[in-house]
Design an enzyme around this catalytic site. Structure first.
Site, PDB file in Angstrom:
ATOM      1  N   ASP A   1     -32.467 -76.677  42.883  1.00 44.81           N
ATOM      2  CA  ASP A   1     -31.574 -76.678  44.049  1.00 44.81           C
ATOM      3  C   ASP A   1     -32.357 -77.070  45.294  1.00 44.81           C
ATOM      4  O   ASP A   1     -32.697 -76.221  46.122  1.00 44.81           O
ATOM      5  CB  ASP A   1     -30.941 -75.287  44.187  1.00 44.81           C
ATOM      6  CG  ASP A   1     -29.885 -75.235  45.280  1.00 44.81           C
ATOM      7  OD1 ASP A   1     -29.376 -76.307  45.679  1.00 44.81           O
ATOM      8  OD2 ASP A   1     -29.573 -74.125  45.744  1.00 44.81           O
TER       9      ASP A   1
ATOM     10  N   ILE B   1     -32.231 -91.369  52.553  1.00 50.70           N
ATOM     11  CA  ILE B   1     -31.685 -92.695  52.258  1.00 50.70           C
ATOM     12  C   ILE B   1     -31.562 -92.843  50.735  1.00 50.70           C
ATOM     13  O   ILE B   1     -32.283 -92.189  49.976  1.00 50.70           O
ATOM     14  CB  ILE B   1     -32.548 -93.830  52.860  1.00 50.70           C
ATOM     15  CG1 ILE B   1     -33.975 -93.790  52.313  1.00 50.70           C
ATOM     16  CG2 ILE B   1     -32.547 -93.755  54.388  1.00 50.70           C
ATOM     17  CD1 ILE B   1     -34.800 -95.016  52.694  1.00 50.70           C
TER      18      ILE B   1
ATOM     19  N   ARG C   1     -30.232 -61.608  43.554  1.00 52.67           N
ATOM     20  CA  ARG C   1     -30.765 -60.245  43.680  1.00 52.67           C
ATOM     21  C   ARG C   1     -30.136 -59.192  42.771  1.00 52.67           C
ATOM     22  O   ARG C   1     -30.866 -58.302  42.311  1.00 52.67           O
ATOM     23  CB  ARG C   1     -30.697 -59.822  45.150  1.00 52.67           C
ATOM     24  CG  ARG C   1     -31.696 -60.612  45.986  1.00 52.67           C
ATOM     25  CD  ARG C   1     -31.328 -60.639  47.441  1.00 52.67           C
ATOM     26  NE  ARG C   1     -30.086 -61.385  47.661  1.00 52.67           N
ATOM     27  CZ  ARG C   1     -29.518 -61.549  48.842  1.00 52.67           C
ATOM     28  NH1 ARG C   1     -30.073 -61.006  49.919  1.00 52.67           N
ATOM     29  NH2 ARG C   1     -28.413 -62.249  48.967  1.00 52.67           N
TER      30      ARG C   1
HETATM   31  O1  C5P Z   1     -29.208 -62.924  45.662  1.00 51.67           O
HETATM   32  P1  C5P Z   1     -27.884 -63.624  45.652  1.00 51.67           P
HETATM   33  O2  C5P Z   1     -27.072 -63.393  44.394  1.00 51.67           O
HETATM   34  O3  C5P Z   1     -27.092 -63.405  46.906  1.00 51.67           O
HETATM   35  O4  C5P Z   1     -28.301 -65.157  45.605  1.00 51.67           O
HETATM   36  C1  C5P Z   1     -27.366 -66.177  45.549  1.00 51.67           C
HETATM   37  C2  C5P Z   1     -28.035 -67.511  45.477  1.00 51.67           C
HETATM   38  O5  C5P Z   1     -27.078 -68.498  45.797  1.00 51.67           O
HETATM   39  C3  C5P Z   1     -29.178 -67.691  46.442  1.00 51.67           C
HETATM   40  O6  C5P Z   1     -30.132 -68.532  45.812  1.00 51.67           O
HETATM   41  C4  C5P Z   1     -28.552 -68.361  47.624  1.00 51.67           C
HETATM   42  O7  C5P Z   1     -29.430 -69.194  48.313  1.00 51.67           O
HETATM   43  C5  C5P Z   1     -27.476 -69.213  46.962  1.00 51.67           C
HETATM   44  N1  C5P Z   1     -26.329 -69.526  47.816  1.00 51.67           N
HETATM   45  C6  C5P Z   1     -25.527 -68.562  48.415  1.00 51.67           C
HETATM   46  N2  C5P Z   1     -24.456 -68.918  49.153  1.00 51.67           N
HETATM   47  C7  C5P Z   1     -24.169 -70.192  49.319  1.00 51.67           C
HETATM   48  C8  C5P Z   1     -24.942 -71.185  48.739  1.00 51.67           C
HETATM   49  C9  C5P Z   1     -26.038 -70.805  47.978  1.00 51.67           C
HETATM   50  O8  C5P Z   1     -25.778 -67.374  48.259  1.00 51.67           O
HETATM   51  N3  C5P Z   1     -23.109 -70.499  50.011  1.00 51.67           N
END
Ligand code: C5P
Length: 237
Positions: free
Chosen positions: A67, A73, A217
């Protein structure tokens, strides 16, 4: 293209490795064990540990969702996608706002090296509101800009998108079933939301049309990450 609806549940769970070191990442992967197959390597871990992290995961039989949200470009993005494909990643992200030429370049580069590589497009970052879009010269509200960018991404050949569960249902109605939707912000029923403003349960995210869930998490900080992953898989069924 896979039939997204018939993917086994275990292939729909992505565990985010949002940690600063390879040692911390490997600890999570080991603790999750066979309960998950796919792990997300994002900017933090990739910047700290580089492609070796990805190679290690791939060589241990795991799938990697890289990700890094490429946005540059077309030639530069296509070149980066080729390298990611050569590393053996399973999914990667690009920014739809990079435009059709960039998106097509990414899709073609991926297909040229690894036909099964899934190119996912990010639309409007969920941290942005209508005022933030105006600040960067986009007069449309978020609610219109998201489907606009999703249409561009799917029309350019991207196999899926990253979207919240709230967006997923509407996007399924508008654009059908033939693309992947990867959804973050997932918490088990009764779990703590942490800093996520809007959370969805695994069952609700799948019902809304998500094909994959990204969970960080709740799994990585669990006392028993494997048990937590299995509980999430149960709720997804
Ligand atoms: O720890 P948690 O479950 O909140 O992590 C969710 C993951 O999804 C993280 O890697 C975070 O950066 C990503 N993410 C998010 N919300 C978004 C886009 C990506 O929580 N809108």
């Amino acid at each position: 293209m896979p039939d997204w609806k018939s993917l086994p549940t275990r292939e729909r769970l992505i565990v985010a490795l949002d940690v600063p070191t390879a040692a911390a990442a490997h600890k999570i992967v080991a603790a999750v064990g066979d309960s998950a197959l796919t792990f997300k390597v994002g900017m933090q871990l990739y910047t700290a540990e580089g492609p070796e992290m990805v190679r290690d995961l791939v060589s241990s039989g795991r799938r990697v969702f890289l990700d890094l949200k490429y946005h540059d470009i077309p030639n530069t993005v296509a070149s980066a996608v080729k390298e990611a494909a050569a590393l053996g990643v399973h999914m990667l992200t690009v920014h739809s706002a990079g435009g059709g030429k960039m998106l097509r370049g990414a899709v073609e580069a991926a297909a040229g090296v690894s036909p099964s590589l899934v190119v996912l497009a990010v639309s409007v970052l969920t941290s942005m509101n209508d005022g933030d879009l105006q600040e960067v010269g986009v007069p449309r509200p978020v609610a219109e800009q998201v489907p606009h960018l999703v249409e561009l991404a799917l029309g350019s050949g991207c196999q899926g998108i990253v979207a919240s569960a709230q967006e997923a249902a509407e996007l399924r109605t508008k654009f059908g079933d033939r693309f992947a939707i990867v959804t973050p912000g997932v918490r088990r029923a009764g779990g703590s939301p942490g800093d996520q403003a809007r959370v969805t349960t695994p069952a609700a995210a799948i019902a809304a049309g998500a094909t994959h869930l990204v969970v960080g998490r709740p799994i990585s900080e669990a006392k028993d990450p494997a048990a937590e992953a299995r509980a999430i898989l149960e709720e997804m069924k």
